[in-house]
Design a protein around this motif. Structure first.
Motif, PDB file in Angstrom:
ATOM      1  N   LYS A 305       0.841  -1.202   0.000  1.00  0.00           N
ATOM      2  CA  LYS A 305       0.000   0.000   0.000  1.00  0.00           C
ATOM      3  C   LYS A 305       0.877   1.253   0.000  1.00  0.00           C
ATOM      4  O   LYS A 305       1.997   1.231   0.501  1.00  0.00           O
ATOM      5  N   HIS A 306       0.329   2.342  -0.508  1.00  0.00           N
ATOM      6  CA  HIS A 306       1.014   3.639  -0.416  1.00  0.00           C
ATOM      7  C   HIS A 306       0.003   4.712  -0.036  1.00  0.00           C
ATOM      8  O   HIS A 306      -1.032   4.838  -0.701  1.00  0.00           O
ATOM      9  N   CYS A 364       4.352   9.882  -1.961  1.00  0.00           N
ATOM     10  CA  CYS A 364       3.973   8.862  -0.992  1.00  0.00           C
ATOM     11  C   CYS A 364       4.373   9.381   0.388  1.00  0.00           C
ATOM     12  O   CYS A 364       5.437   9.966   0.554  1.00  0.00           O
ATOM     13  N   MET A 366       5.005   7.553   2.969  1.00  0.00           N
ATOM     14  CA  MET A 366       5.941   6.682   3.684  1.00  0.00           C
ATOM     15  C   MET A 366       7.326   7.246   3.402  1.00  0.00           C
ATOM     16  O   MET A 366       7.735   7.355   2.238  1.00  0.00           O
ATOM     17  N   HIS A 369       9.804   5.690   1.012  1.00  0.00           N
ATOM     18  CA  HIS A 369       9.456   5.755  -0.410  1.00  0.00           C
ATOM     19  C   HIS A 369       9.672   7.166  -0.955  1.00  0.00           C
ATOM     20  O   HIS A 369      10.166   7.339  -2.070  1.00  0.00           O
ATOM     21  N   LEU A 374       9.655   8.624  -4.716  1.00  0.00           N
ATOM     22  CA  LEU A 374       8.231   8.548  -5.060  1.00  0.00           C
ATOM     23  C   LEU A 374       7.564   9.913  -4.839  1.00  0.00           C
ATOM     24  O   LEU A 374       6.749  10.102  -3.938  1.00  0.00           O
TER      25      LEU A 374
HETATM   26 CU   LIG Z   1       4.901   4.442  -0.657  1.00  0.00          CU
END
Ligand SMILES: [Cu+2]
Length: 489
Positions: A305-306, A364, A366, A369, A374
């Motif tokens: 998941k993101h 993203c 996170m 990431h 990202l």
């Molecule tokens: Cu992510």
């Protein structure tokens, strides 16, 4: 942040990073009530603690009559190491994009927090996940919770009840050891003298009971934005880059921090700012015209998941898939978010109107990431942006490597009323912040000087009259420590 893109706080997107010993005054109109959090957007600093919660109260809160008190709760994963060291470990060619799993899980930045409550009262819980990586499931044992509505539970007022936040293991790679304890536990405290019981053991199937946010409907019931003027299709992918390390990519580009902040580029290039080629390629820049309705479709090519976050907008989420199931608002007004989870091997679609001229990141949330690339840049209505903001020194941007030297370039707002009357200096300020080290040295020097003066005065007074210490018998320690000659060897 409508109208104040230069106050968004994204380093090398909307501003230069704030150098040590300097300050930056963020001046914006807090006209969007809600529960938020703020954090550093530079060098993955916030998982180490450079973050906090921010509540913008609503004087016309439609739910005001339905609750008695507010409780503000943050949840966050926590690493025992610090990010600079962890990033070195993460950025190794032999690390096949294995995110580093947290060591612990916290509620209000601690373990075992206690929230004292009174029976029969209703509480508004403002909750935010301010962690660097993991999604969380949150519940309060034996209490029903209703989003922005009354809690109707009637519980034993002499007991305490666990509040649990559990890490979403859907974020973890199966190739790395998972945290030993997924749960952060706090207590809803009716009686501080009573027991604080452990939470009930739940199988890791609680996600089946979790709220599906696609079912939410905004109070203002804003109708679906249509017709769509432009569609952006963005794939979430990963690939080895020239540094030998696997990076995350949007489409084919892994974001790299530009030399010149993208906002500076948008303000310095005049009519050419509408051309994505005016921006460094590694910033993955999409340019949007003012007022266009944009639909972004994000397609997740991998199993994790993101949480995808767009700055500058609350977008309408129009579709999300999980497995083969596709969820839409189904006749309701679509929910509006600034962050949306895309499921593994799934996709999401969201819409917004490009009515907030600025330079905004899509990334993203996170941190592993985002650090690994990202991110993408939305340059929205650059020509209208140039009417609102200008650079103090356009020619200084011709050498991007020097544009962020202290004091060289400022972003100046042409419409002061956008943020109201402000009697300070906003933006980057040199030496406005008094560094603690010189202050500490000055205080120590003052104390030492006073001590020397006192000692001098005391010695002078001891020479003229008998001080109290002069009566203490002096002991010759060396003499006393000598072995007694009468004792046998
Ligand atoms: Cu992510």
């Amino acid at each position: 942040m409508n109208g104040t893109s230069q106050m968004d706080g994204t380093s090398y997107v909307s501003q230069c990073a704030v150098p040590p010993g300097s300050s930056f005054v963020y001046n914006f109109k807090a006209d969007q009530a809600g529960t938020y959090w703020y954090h550093s957007h530079e060098k993955s600093q916030y998982p180490d603690g450079l973050r906090g919660m921010m509540v913008i109260s609503d004087p016309e809160d439609p739910y005001k009559a339905q609750y008695d008190q507010e409780i503000v709760i943050s949840i966050s994963d926590w690493y025992h190491g610090q990010m600079p060291d962890l990033l070195l470990k993460f950025d190794q060619p032999d690390n096949r994009m294995r995110d580093i799993t947290p060591d612990s899980n916290l509620i209000n930045d601690t373990v075992g927090a206690k929230f004292e409550v009174v029976p029969e009262r209703t509480y508004l819980v403002r909750l935010a996940n301010i962690g660097g990586f993991v999604g969380q499931y949150f519940w309060i044992q034996n209490h029903a919770m209703t989003l922005l509505a009354e809690d109707e539970a009637k519980e034993d007022a002499t007991a305490n009840f666990p509040i649990v936040s559990r890490m979403d293991t859907g974020s973890f790679s199966s190739h790395v050891p998972w945290p030993k304890n997924l749960d952060a536990v706090a207590w809803l405290t009716y009686d501080t003298e009573a027991d604080f019981p452990d939470p009930d053991v739940l199988e890791d199937k609680e996600s089946a009971y979790a709220l599906d946010d696609m079912a939410l409907e905004p109070l203002d019931k804003q109708p679906l934005l249509e017709p769509v003027d432009r569609t952006l299709a963005i794939d979430i992918d990963m690939k080895t880059q020239e540094d030998g390390i696997i990076h995350w990519l949007f489409n084919t580009i892994s974001y790299r921090t530009p030399t010149l902040p993208s906002l500076f580029a948008a303000l310095a290039t005049g009519p050419e700012a509408t051309d994505p080629k005016s921006f460094e390629r590694s910033t993955q820049t999409f340019v949007m015209e003012h007022g266009q309705i944009i639909e972004v479709t994000m397609n997740n090519k991998h199993m994790w998941k993101h949480p995808l976050h767009l700055h500058g907008h609350n977008f309408q989420v129009t579709k999300r898939t999980k497995g083969l199931v596709e969820t839409t608002p189904e006749g309701r007004a679509p929910m509006r978010r600034d962050t949306i989870n895309v499921n593994g091997h799934g996709w999401v679609a969201f819409r917004f109107r490009a009515d907030n001229p600025g330079v905004w990141l899509l990334h993203c949330h996170m941190e592993w990431h985002a650090h690994s690339g990202l991110k993408a840049t939305f340059v929205e209505a650059p020509l209208q942006l140039q009417q609102r903001l200008r650079l103090s020194n356009v020619s200084a941007t011709l050498d991007p490597s020097k544009a962020c030297d202290p004091g060289r370039v400022q972003v100046i707002s042409s419409i002061e009323e956008s943020v109201g009357v402000f009697d300070g200096t906003d933006g980057l300020t040199r030496h406005a912040y008094l560094h603690p080290t010189p202050l500490l040295i000055a205080v120590i020097a003052l104390i030492c000087s006073l001590g020397l003066i006192c000692a001098y005065l005391w010695r002078r007074s001891a020479g003229t009259q008998e001080g109290i210490y002069s009566r203490v018998p002096m002991v010759d320690i060396e003499e006393n420590d000598k072995p007694n000659a009468a004792e046998p060897p």
